[in-house]
Design an enzyme around this catalytic site. Structure first.
Site, PDB file in Angstrom:
ATOM      1  NE  ARG A  39      39.529  -0.050  47.841  1.00  0.00           N
ATOM      2  CZ  ARG A  39      38.440   0.668  48.039  1.00  0.00           C
ATOM      3  NH1 ARG A  39      38.499   1.984  48.057  1.00  0.00           N
ATOM      4  NH2 ARG A  39      37.278   0.074  48.179  1.00  0.00           N
TER       5      ARG A  39
ATOM      6  NE  ARG B 234      31.707  -1.377  47.009  1.00  0.00           N
ATOM      7  CZ  ARG B 234      33.010  -1.498  47.188  1.00  0.00           C
ATOM      8  NH1 ARG B 234      33.665  -2.508  46.678  1.00  0.00           N
ATOM      9  NH2 ARG B 234      33.661  -0.592  47.874  1.00  0.00           N
TER      10      ARG B 234
ATOM     11  NE  ARG C  17      36.588  -2.849  51.018  1.00  0.00           N
ATOM     12  CZ  ARG C  17      35.952  -1.679  50.934  1.00  0.00           C
ATOM     13  NH1 ARG C  17      36.540  -0.572  51.328  1.00  0.00           N
ATOM     14  NH2 ARG C  17      34.728  -1.621  50.447  1.00  0.00           N
TER      15      ARG C  17
ATOM     16  NE  ARG D 175      27.856   3.611  50.766  1.00  0.00           N
ATOM     17  CZ  ARG D 175      29.120   3.333  51.075  1.00  0.00           C
ATOM     18  NH1 ARG D 175      29.641   3.742  52.193  1.00  0.00           N
ATOM     19  NH2 ARG D 175      29.836   2.636  50.231  1.00  0.00           N
TER      20      ARG D 175
ATOM     21  CE  LYS E 225      33.506   6.580  49.682  1.00  0.00           C
ATOM     22  NZ  LYS E 225      32.956   5.516  50.418  1.00  0.00           N
TER      23      LYS E 225
HETATM   24  P1  AMP Z   1      32.884   1.314  51.864  1.00  0.00           P
HETATM   25  O1  AMP Z   1      34.039   0.816  52.676  1.00  0.00           O
HETATM   26  O2  AMP Z   1      32.453   2.704  52.255  1.00  0.00           O
HETATM   27  O3  AMP Z   1      33.087   1.158  50.384  1.00  0.00           O
HETATM   28  O4  AMP Z   1      31.639   0.371  52.237  1.00  0.00           O
HETATM   29  C1  AMP Z   1      31.685  -1.015  51.992  1.00  0.00           C
HETATM   30  C2  AMP Z   1      30.297  -1.613  52.077  1.00  0.00           C
HETATM   31  O5  AMP Z   1      29.758  -1.405  53.411  1.00  0.00           O
HETATM   32  C3  AMP Z   1      29.261  -0.999  51.160  1.00  0.00           C
HETATM   33  O6  AMP Z   1      29.308  -1.575  49.849  1.00  0.00           O
HETATM   34  C4  AMP Z   1      27.959  -1.349  51.896  1.00  0.00           C
HETATM   35  O7  AMP Z   1      27.656  -2.721  51.744  1.00  0.00           O
HETATM   36  C5  AMP Z   1      28.355  -1.157  53.367  1.00  0.00           C
HETATM   37  N1  AMP Z   1      28.138   0.226  53.857  1.00  0.00           N
HETATM   38  C6  AMP Z   1      29.088   1.139  54.232  1.00  0.00           C
HETATM   39  N2  AMP Z   1      28.541   2.280  54.645  1.00  0.00           N
HETATM   40  C7  AMP Z   1      27.196   2.114  54.518  1.00  0.00           C
HETATM   41  C8  AMP Z   1      26.067   2.956  54.790  1.00  0.00           C
HETATM   42  N3  AMP Z   1      26.227   4.211  55.243  1.00  0.00           N
HETATM   43  N4  AMP Z   1      24.832   2.446  54.539  1.00  0.00           N
HETATM   44  C9  AMP Z   1      24.657   1.185  54.094  1.00  0.00           C
HETATM   45  N5  AMP Z   1      25.673   0.340  53.814  1.00  0.00           N
HETATM   46  C10 AMP Z   1      26.938   0.793  54.035  1.00  0.00           C
END
Ligand code: AMP
Length: 220
Positions: free
Chosen positions: A128, A174, A163, A89, A14
């Site tokens: 990553r 996740r 990260r 999400r 993404k």
């Molecule tokens: P990402 O960078 O999109 O992989 O998001 C990293 C983490 O942020 C996720 O594992 C969740 O803990 C939190 N997160 C990101 N976007 C959302 C969302 N729309 N709703 C809830 N938690 C989120």
């Protein structure tokens, strides 16, 4: 230009595809993960809560997410479309998002579902590396995605970082959360006839397919 929502399991690409799209079409890339990482640096209850949830690989509460998204979408650079990476999400967020769009007089746009094999996603996540300066993404395990110089961004020379939630244990949580909570969004957007599926095994090919979809939409 139409706004784009990405739906994808963790490490499906993404971030990479969003970056390529925003460089090509000059529209902002809005990542809720990035907005949350920024908000988690504030030393208050909310910041602590966000950090805790993210480190567990669990969802941050819808209230926090919706507040961050609404604030971000009000900014001027979102007037001509944007890319949503990591939002909505779950179904509740998708419904609340449509209310925000109505309030801000914006349209839903299209949804791109990135599909990737679970083992490849796990490999992508554990290797990553991100550039905090320009947002470029690399991978220290996958040969074609390694930076030219270890730990340094090819694009801007920034120091690459890993990260804290990019590890195999958090990946499992996740991934399962994605299947359970985000999975139902596929049908939700399919029923609205705005969902496009793209395989995400090779980032260049994936990008070409996405560009074709966008071109096809503009020719309608
Ligand atoms: P990402 O960078 O999109 O992989 O998001 C990293 C983490 O942020 C996720 O594992 C969740 O803990 C939190 N997160 C990101 N976007 C959302 C969302 N729309 N709703 C809830 N938690 C989120």
């Amino acid at each position: 230009m139409e706004s784009i929502i990405f739906i994808a399991p963790p490490a499906a690409g993404k971030g990479t595809q969003s970056k390529l799209l925003c460089d090509t079409y000059h529209i902002p890339h809005i990542s809720t993960g990035d907005l949350l990482r920024e908000a988690s640096k504030t030393e208050n209850e909310r910041g602590k809560l966000i950090k805790e949830k993210m480190e567990q690989g669990a969802f941050v509460s819808d209230d926090i997410i919706l507040e961050l998204i609404e604030e971000r979408l009000k900014e001027k650079d979102c007037d001509n479309g944007y890319i949503l990476d990591g939002f909505p999400r779950n179904i509740e967020q998708a419904i609340a998002y449509e209310k925000i769009l109505e309030k801000l007089n914006k349209k839903l746009g299209i949804v791109i579902l990135l599909e990737v094999d679970k083992d490849l996603a796990c490999k992508r996540i554990t290797g990553r590396l991100n550039c905090p300066e320009c947002g470029s993404v690399y991978n220290e395990i996958i040969e074609e995605s390694k930076p030219k110089e270890a730990g340094i961004c090819d694009r801007c020379g920034g120091k690459l970082k890993k990260r804290s939630d990019d590890n195999s244990t958090t990946f499992s949580t996740r991934y399962d959360t994605y299947l359970e909570k985000t999975g139902p969004l596929i049908k939700y957007y399919q029923d609205k006839n705005i969902l496009f599926r793209v395989e995400s095994n090779d980032s260049k090919e994936t990008f070409e397919q996405i560009k074709n979809i966008l071109q096809g939409r503009n020719e309608l």
